[in-house]
Design an enzyme around this catalytic site. Structure first.
Site, PDB file in Angstrom:
ATOM      1  N   LYS A  14      21.021 -32.909  19.651  1.00 43.88           N
ATOM      2  CA  LYS A  14      21.906 -34.083  19.685  1.00 43.88           C
ATOM      3  C   LYS A  14      21.433 -35.181  18.731  1.00 43.88           C
ATOM      4  CE  LYS A  14      20.174 -35.040  24.346  1.00 43.88           C
ATOM      5  NZ  LYS A  14      19.014 -35.878  24.009  1.00 43.88           N
ATOM      6  N   ARG A  87      22.632 -39.536  31.874  1.00 42.95           N
ATOM      7  CA  ARG A  87      21.836 -38.387  32.294  1.00 42.95           C
ATOM      8  C   ARG A  87      21.885 -38.194  33.811  1.00 42.95           C
ATOM      9  NH1 ARG A  87      18.015 -38.658  27.662  1.00 42.95           N
ATOM     10  NH2 ARG A  87      16.879 -36.708  27.491  1.00 42.95           N
ATOM     11  N   ARG A 125       9.106 -28.769  16.934  1.00 40.87           N
ATOM     12  CA  ARG A 125       9.766 -30.018  16.508  1.00 40.87           C
ATOM     13  C   ARG A 125       8.782 -31.087  16.029  1.00 40.87           C
ATOM     14  NH1 ARG A 125      14.363 -32.852  20.101  1.00 40.87           N
ATOM     15  NH2 ARG A 125      12.711 -33.341  21.587  1.00 40.87           N
ATOM     16  N   ARG A 159       6.319 -35.791  19.163  1.00 41.66           N
ATOM     17  CA  ARG A 159       6.573 -36.661  20.314  1.00 41.66           C
ATOM     18  C   ARG A 159       5.595 -36.364  21.436  1.00 41.66           C
ATOM     19  NH1 ARG A 159      12.980 -36.690  21.594  1.00 41.66           N
ATOM     20  NH2 ARG A 159      12.135 -36.595  23.692  1.00 41.66           N
ATOM     21  N   ARG A 170      11.395 -31.928  32.038  1.00 39.37           N
ATOM     22  CA  ARG A 170      12.652 -32.433  31.464  1.00 39.37           C
ATOM     23  C   ARG A 170      13.791 -31.449  31.690  1.00 39.37           C
ATOM     24  NH1 ARG A 170      10.395 -33.181  25.695  1.00 39.37           N
ATOM     25  NH2 ARG A 170      12.437 -33.810  24.983  1.00 39.37           N
TER      26      ARG A 170
HETATM   27  P1  AMP Z   1      15.435 -38.089  24.628  1.00 40.02           P
HETATM   28  O1  AMP Z   1      14.954 -38.749  23.384  1.00 40.02           O
HETATM   29  O2  AMP Z   1      16.913 -38.218  24.812  1.00 40.02           O
HETATM   30  O3  AMP Z   1      14.956 -36.656  24.742  1.00 40.02           O
HETATM   31  O4  AMP Z   1      14.784 -38.880  25.855  1.00 40.02           O
HETATM   32  C1  AMP Z   1      13.375 -38.933  26.001  1.00 40.02           C
HETATM   33  C2  AMP Z   1      13.014 -39.471  27.373  1.00 40.02           C
HETATM   34  O5  AMP Z   1      13.517 -40.804  27.531  1.00 40.02           O
HETATM   35  C3  AMP Z   1      13.576 -38.707  28.569  1.00 40.02           C
HETATM   36  O6  AMP Z   1      12.807 -37.554  28.905  1.00 40.02           O
HETATM   37  C4  AMP Z   1      13.502 -39.785  29.653  1.00 40.02           C
HETATM   38  O7  AMP Z   1      12.177 -39.989  30.087  1.00 40.02           O
HETATM   39  C5  AMP Z   1      13.922 -41.042  28.875  1.00 40.02           C
HETATM   40  N1  AMP Z   1      15.379 -41.234  28.883  1.00 40.02           N
HETATM   41  C6  AMP Z   1      16.205 -41.225  27.792  1.00 40.02           C
HETATM   42  N2  AMP Z   1      17.477 -41.425  28.157  1.00 40.02           N
HETATM   43  C7  AMP Z   1      17.479 -41.567  29.503  1.00 40.02           C
HETATM   44  C8  AMP Z   1      18.494 -41.770  30.478  1.00 40.02           C
HETATM   45  N3  AMP Z   1      19.792 -41.874  30.133  1.00 40.02           N
HETATM   46  N4  AMP Z   1      18.135 -41.876  31.786  1.00 40.02           N
HETATM   47  C9  AMP Z   1      16.850 -41.792  32.152  1.00 40.02           C
HETATM   48  N5  AMP Z   1      15.823 -41.560  31.289  1.00 40.02           N
HETATM   49  C10 AMP Z   1      16.130 -41.453  29.969  1.00 40.02           C
END
Ligand code: AMP
Length: 212
Positions: A14, A87, A125, A159, A170
């Protein structure tokens, strides 16, 4: 162009697709993950609060991410992409309210990816601070020079949550919290499913077909 909400398991692409859409069509790319990582980098009070939660692969509270999105949504009048939000079902319901208030229409793109493929993508990644993502295990996504961004020359970083242990947390959180959202958007007749296991260019073309 249509406003887009991406729903996807970790590493489904994404972020990568959002960057392409931003560059090619001028979308506003709203990634809650990027906003949270920025807060951690800045060591803001919110950043300090969410750091360990994120590194462990858990979700941060609905209140925090809803505040982040409410502040930015519709800010610059461009079509927007929501990457990583909602989410949870609670976030999805709040988002419907926000979008109704702003009178914004949208489509929901569900990027479908098997768990094994997601894990493989996580393992390779690498990210650049400019937003570009690479993968050392996928030939077409490798940087030209090892560990260096092709675009800006910065050193690529892994990351903190891109490891097998956090990935499993996750992914399980995705199954538990995010899949009910798919049913919610299916019932709203908003959801379009895309096979994200294809190569990046094919996935991108499939998405362009949908949003035009
Ligand atoms: P991402 O970059 O989208 O993979 O998000 C990385 C991390 O940020 C996730 O594993 C969560 O810890 C936190 N996070 C991002 N978006 C959300 C969301 N909408 N709700 C809760 N936690 C989030």
């Amino acid at each position: 162009m249509q406003n887009i909400i991406f729903i996807a398991p970790p590493a489904a692409g994404k972020g990568t697709i959002s960057e392409c859409l931003k560059n090619d069509f001028g979308y506003q790319h709203l990634s809650t993950g990027d906003m949270l990582r920025e807060a951690i980098k800045e060591q803001s009070p919110m950043g300090l609060m969410v750091k360990d939660i994120m590194n462990e692969g858990k979700l941060v509270s609905d209140e925090i991410v809803i505040d982040l999105i409410s502040d930015k949504l519709g800010e610059d009048g461009k079509p927007f992409i929501l990457d990583g939000f909602p989410r949870t079902l609670n976030q999805a319901l709040k988002l419907t309210e926000l979008l109704n208030n702003l009178n914004k229409d949208y489509i929901v793109i569900y990027l479908d990816l098997p768990k094994e493929e997601a894990l493989k993508r996580i393992a390779g990644r690498l990210n650049c601070s400019c937003g570009k993502t690479y993968n050392t295990l996928i030939n077409s996504l490798k940087p030209k020079k090892e560990g260096i961004c092709d675009i800006c020359g910065n050193t690529l970083i892994k990351r903190d949550d891109d490891n097998q242990e956090s990935f499993l947390v996750r992914y399980n959180s995705y199954l538990e919290n995010t899949k009910p959202i798919i049913n919610y958007y299916l019932s709203n007749k908003r959801l379009i499913k895309i096979d994200a296991a294809k190569d990046k260019q094919s996935v991108y073309q499939d998405i362009i077909e949908v949003i035009k």
